[in-house]
Write an enzyme that holds these catalytic residues in place. Structure first.
Site, PDB file in Angstrom:
ATOM      1  N   PRO A 121      -5.852  -1.833   5.253  1.00 50.15           N
ATOM      2  CG  PRO A 121      -3.972  -0.449   5.119  1.00 50.15           C
ATOM      3  CD  PRO A 121      -4.482  -1.803   4.718  1.00 50.15           C
ATOM      4  CD  GLN A 137      -3.301   7.920  -2.033  1.00 47.58           C
ATOM      5  OE1 GLN A 137      -4.094   6.993  -2.123  1.00 47.58           O
ATOM      6  NE2 GLN A 137      -3.609   9.154  -2.355  1.00 47.58           N
ATOM      7  CE  LYS A 186     -16.052   5.013   6.628  1.00 44.76           C
ATOM      8  NZ  LYS A 186     -16.921   4.501   5.592  1.00 44.76           N
ATOM      9  CG  MET A 228      -4.459   1.986  -3.080  1.00 44.57           C
ATOM     10  SD  MET A 228      -4.418   3.744  -2.583  1.00 44.57           S
ATOM     11  CE  MET A 228      -3.610   4.458  -4.008  1.00 44.57           C
ATOM     12  CG  HIS A 278     -13.953   6.588  -3.945  1.00 50.24           C
ATOM     13  ND1 HIS A 278     -14.235   7.858  -3.491  1.00 50.24           N
ATOM     14  CD2 HIS A 278     -12.611   6.445  -3.810  1.00 50.24           C
ATOM     15  CE1 HIS A 278     -13.113   8.444  -3.091  1.00 50.24           C
ATOM     16  NE2 HIS A 278     -12.114   7.599  -3.271  1.00 50.24           N
ATOM     17  CD  GLU A 279     -10.897   3.196  -4.060  1.00 52.19           C
ATOM     18  OE1 GLU A 279     -10.011   3.855  -4.635  1.00 52.19           O
ATOM     19  OE2 GLU A 279     -11.263   3.450  -2.881  1.00 52.19           O
ATOM     20  N   GLY A 306     -10.570   1.265   2.734  1.00 48.51           N
ATOM     21  CA  GLY A 306     -11.710   0.681   2.044  1.00 48.51           C
ATOM     22  C   GLY A 306     -11.249   0.189   0.680  1.00 48.51           C
ATOM     23  CD  GLN A 362      -2.502   1.815   0.421  1.00 51.78           C
ATOM     24  OE1 GLN A 362      -3.210   1.056  -0.230  1.00 51.78           O
ATOM     25  NE2 GLN A 362      -2.444   3.116   0.160  1.00 51.78           N
ATOM     26  CE1 TYR A 372     -11.546   9.807  -0.019  1.00 54.25           C
ATOM     27  CE2 TYR A 372     -10.358  11.111   1.597  1.00 54.25           C
ATOM     28  CZ  TYR A 372     -10.445   9.994   0.782  1.00 54.25           C
ATOM     29  OH  TYR A 372      -9.426   9.083   0.766  1.00 54.25           O
TER      30      TYR A 372
HETATM   31  N1  BES Z   1      -6.758   6.728  -2.406  1.00 54.31           N
HETATM   32  C1  BES Z   1      -7.642   6.513  -1.342  1.00 54.31           C
HETATM   33  C2  BES Z   1      -7.000   5.892  -0.151  1.00 54.31           C
HETATM   34  C3  BES Z   1      -5.873   6.707   0.434  1.00 54.31           C
HETATM   35  C4  BES Z   1      -5.957   8.097   0.529  1.00 54.31           C
HETATM   36  C5  BES Z   1      -4.754   6.081   0.910  1.00 54.31           C
HETATM   37  C6  BES Z   1      -4.901   8.827   1.056  1.00 54.31           C
HETATM   38  C7  BES Z   1      -3.707   6.796   1.448  1.00 54.31           C
HETATM   39  C8  BES Z   1      -3.780   8.175   1.521  1.00 54.31           C
HETATM   40  C9  BES Z   1      -8.847   5.698  -1.771  1.00 54.31           C
HETATM   41  O1  BES Z   1      -9.304   5.991  -3.044  1.00 54.31           O
HETATM   42  C10 BES Z   1      -9.962   6.072  -0.854  1.00 54.31           C
HETATM   43  O2  BES Z   1     -10.336   7.210  -0.881  1.00 54.31           O
HETATM   44  N2  BES Z   1     -10.471   5.149  -0.084  1.00 54.31           N
HETATM   45  C11 BES Z   1     -11.587   5.392   0.792  1.00 54.31           C
HETATM   46  C12 BES Z   1     -12.828   5.044   0.024  1.00 54.31           C
HETATM   47  C13 BES Z   1     -14.074   5.737   0.392  1.00 54.31           C
HETATM   48  C14 BES Z   1     -13.989   7.211   0.478  1.00 54.31           C
HETATM   49  C15 BES Z   1     -15.182   5.331  -0.560  1.00 54.31           C
HETATM   50  C16 BES Z   1     -11.418   4.502   1.997  1.00 54.31           C
HETATM   51  O3  BES Z   1     -10.494   3.672   1.987  1.00 54.31           O
HETATM   52  O4  BES Z   1     -12.152   4.616   2.948  1.00 54.31           O
HETATM   53 ZN    ZN Z   2     -10.128   7.963  -3.103  1.00 52.82          ZN
END
Ligand code: BES
Ligand code: ZN
Length: 645
Positions: free
Chosen positions: A311, A186, A602, A315, A340-341, A313, A184, A426
């Site tokens: 960790p 990001q 989350k 990526m 979303h993804e 939802g 992971q 977001y």
């Molecule tokens: N790219 C993100 C996850 C992320 C953001 C990882 C910043 C590390 C740093 C992914 O697209 C995301 O937003 N996931 C959310 C989904 C939800 C908003 C639908 C999540 O994991 O909760």
């Molecule tokens: Zn996202």
């Protein structure tokens, strides 16, 4: 944190602009002279904080130690062996680069917890220096370049503690027989498994040979051949330039099932059928997004279902989104995650934030697109419910976050981006775009978005570049409806501007009535007509209960609806949170089970945070945390260990 916001002087603004962007729209930190008149920006993109860090250089990535303004990596070829016994990956990263400054002699890469054995070029050893480490930025690797400018080969190994890699033993997987590994990257974790310029403004193409035990399958954010022979040697190619945070690998006992022509799912065998059924609308989502925002650029769109310790939802790793199994609810109620993804294929993976300050360009646009996709595929009622729930999440953050952290273009200097994760980029980002849509009309805004995705495709852009683009487009065409003052307020100020759009849902009105009547004692819990309620209505019902609930009321709700045993992980989360706040003891064994079986931050973090507030809560939380810790991802451990000290 931010006590005052001071507009930049014109002089410092010019310095900033000069370093902000080249004439090709690509972000460059290198000073590229631009016409002085463009310095007449009205964008107050710089704030002076009481931390006295001075003016923000909008184009600078404060989260990388590398030097892409001097020498820029263009392609990476990996050859890595995955060693599950030692929990390390070993091998080589071959690096192609181009000199931006022709006299540059040193390439600086980011690393974190890597062992660098040697660096060669054409068989000759090169001298290199690995600087001492910083807590989250890692250690700069400085390589003296060969005269010939030829490809470098770095021989290296990862550490078992790599922040971007999770190694799972067989018992931590669904099948229980084979180990599992996933990365992971990001925001700043690619450097813990590849030595590279770990900045979203450096895009690379990549290829890889991944060597694994032969009964396992490797997949990457690249071309994956569903019919590949399972022989322990897997080859990948990613011909489209991607930022480092989108390089991803997973290895496990994985199988593939097609869902549509361009969409399919990889998962452990026991999860595969349920996942393919839950996410069967992925192909429709893809088609619907293409219709509105232009062709999908990435060939296939597949999903990888991770073990529950994942960790996040999801990526948005290109061609292969990584997805938590906690959204396999059996009724498609949580599939907005897939929308979303998928949406990130346009907003994020094609048009990318240049620095982590600009994350809202990724997540705000993606959240806006998610709502639009959900509306197209599942209808307006569902979209409205999800929008209200998202808005309420935002309100909660606005009530708790410091003013500085409520700003879209956030100042992250000196901070680990992992510590600043919130709904602001977001939901506030999406609301800002929703307001523009309302003001200029949906069709006009869709045309704008389509052009924006096309114009900036495969580039990394800053907030300032986006605002410049707005000034040349919508702010000209709709000067009567939009103003830069209002836009700056959205982007550079805390809170939500007055008279911003506020989502509402008729389907929630009946839930409000039921809750109010029940709380007033006019209706018993089992007399509430919940048969037709959706998961979203349940979430709205629970999330809007008063903070303090009597034991009798908690007991009555549980008796009527068996909430303690809800199989829906979001409903269970809301109920368990209420149970901690009100110390509803019958739910506590389920809470322990929940915390020890799910690692999605989350879902677990708000529970640990709440548990940390009382002695009895802390005792329960510590027990769960200690038991779960060996199976948690390093990010989940880091995010929660402070609560359980
Ligand atoms: N790219 C993100 C996850 C992320 C953001 C990882 C910043 C590390 C740093 C992914 O697209 C995301 O937003 N996931 C959310 C989904 C939800 C908003 C639908 C999540 O994991 O909760
Ligand atoms: Zn996202």
């Amino acid at each position: 944190m931010f006590k005052k916001t001071i507009l930049l002087s014109v002089a410092s603004l010019m310095v900033l602009l000069i370093s902000a962007c080249g004439d090709n729209g690509e972000t460059q930190s290198e000073a590229t002279p631009v016409a002085v008149q463009t310095a007449k920006l009205e964008t107050p993109s710089e704030v002076v904080t009481e931390r006295s860090l001075g003016v923000i250089d909008a184009a600078k990535d404060y989260h990388s130690l590398s030097n892409p303004d001097q020498v820029r990596v263009t392609h990476i070829a990996l050859d890595l062996t995955v060693d599950f016994d030692q929990k390390v990956m070993r091998g080589t990263a071959a690096i192609d680069y181009k000199k931006i400054n022709s006299t540059a002699q040193i390439l600086i890469l980011d690393t974190n917890d890597l062992t660098i054995n040697k660096v060669t070029s054409g068989g000759q050893e090169l001298s290199f220096k690995l600087q001492s480490g910083d807590s989250f930025l890692g250690s700069a690797l400085e390589i003296t370049l060969p005269e010939s400018d030829a490809r470098l080969v770095i021989d290296y190994a990862t550490s078992p503690q790599a922040s971007g890699v999770q190694w799972l033993t067989p018992v931590q997987t669904a099948g229980g027989k084979q180990p599992f590994l996933f990365t992971q990257a990001q925001a700043t974790h690619a450097r813990s498994f590849i030595p590279l310029q770990d900045s979203p403004q450096v895009r690379v193409t990549y290829e890889a040979v991944i060597r694994t035990p032969k009964e396992l399958l490797a997949v990457m954010s690249a071309s994956n051949d569903p019919d590949t022979k399972r022989d322990g040697v897997y080859e990948f190619n990613m011909p489209q330039a991607v930022p480092s945070y989108l390089i991803a690998l997973a290895v496990g006992d994985l199988e593939f099932k097609a869902m549509g022509e361009r969409t399919g799912v990889y998962a452990e065998p026991s999860v595969l059928e349920a996942a393919a059924a839950e996410f069967e609308d992925t192909e429709s989502m893809l088609i619907s997004t293409e219709k509105a925002y232009g062709p999908y650029s990435w060939d296939r769109y597949d999903l990888l279902i991770l073990p529950p310790s994942f960790p996040f939802g999801g990526m948005e790793n290109p061609r292969l989104s990584f997805i938590t199994p906690t959204v396999i609810a059996g009724d498609k109620s949580l599939v907005s995650l897939i929308a979303h993804e998928l949406a990130h294929s346009w907003s994020g993976n094609a048009v990318t934030n240049a620095t982590w300050r600009d994350l809202w360009l990724n997540e705000g646009f993606t959240t806006y697109l998610t709502y639009r996709i959900m509306e197209n595929v599942y209808g307006t009622d569902r979209f409205k419910m999800e929008a209200v729930l998202g808005y309420q999440d935002l309100e909660q953050d606005l009530n708790t976050l410091d003013a500085g952290d409520q700003i879209l273009a956030i100042d992250l200097r000196g901070r680990d981006p992992d510590d600043v994760f919130s709904n602001i980029p977001y939901e506030k980002g999406a609301l800002f775009l929703r307001e523009i849509e309302h003001k200029i009309g949906r069709d006009n805004f869709d045309v704008f978005l389509r052009n924006y995705f096309e114009k900036f495709a495969f580039q990394s852009i800053t907030t300032d570049q986006f605002l410049e683009h707005l000034k040349g487009t919508l702010l000209v065409d709709h000067a009567d409806k939009l103003s830069i003052k209002r836009i700056n307020q959205w982007v550079f100020e805390a809170g939500i501007p007055e008279a911003a759009p506020k989502p509402s849902s008729d389907a929630f009105s009946i839930v409000d009535v039921a809750r109010t009547n029940w709380l007033a004692g006019k209706l018993s819990a089992d007399a509430i007509e919940t048969e037709k309620w959706t998961v979203h209505q349940w979430l709205y019902f629970l999330n809007n209960m008063p903070e303090a609930m009597s034991d009798a009321n908690m007991t009555a709700l549980d008796a009527a609806f068996d909430l303690t045993n809800s199989k829906n992980n979001e409903i269970a989360h809301s109920w368990l949170l209420m149970s901690v706040v009100n110390w509803y003891e019958p739910a506590l064994p389920r809470l322990h089970e929940y915390l020890t079986s799910i690692g999605r931050n989350k879902l677990v973090k708000p529970l640990y945070r709440e548990l940390s507030k009382t002695a009895e809560g802390k005792a329960l939380g510590r027990k769960a945390f200690e038991q779960a810790k060996p199976g948690y991802h390093p990010l989940t451990v880091k995010a929660n260990e402070g609560f359980m000290k």
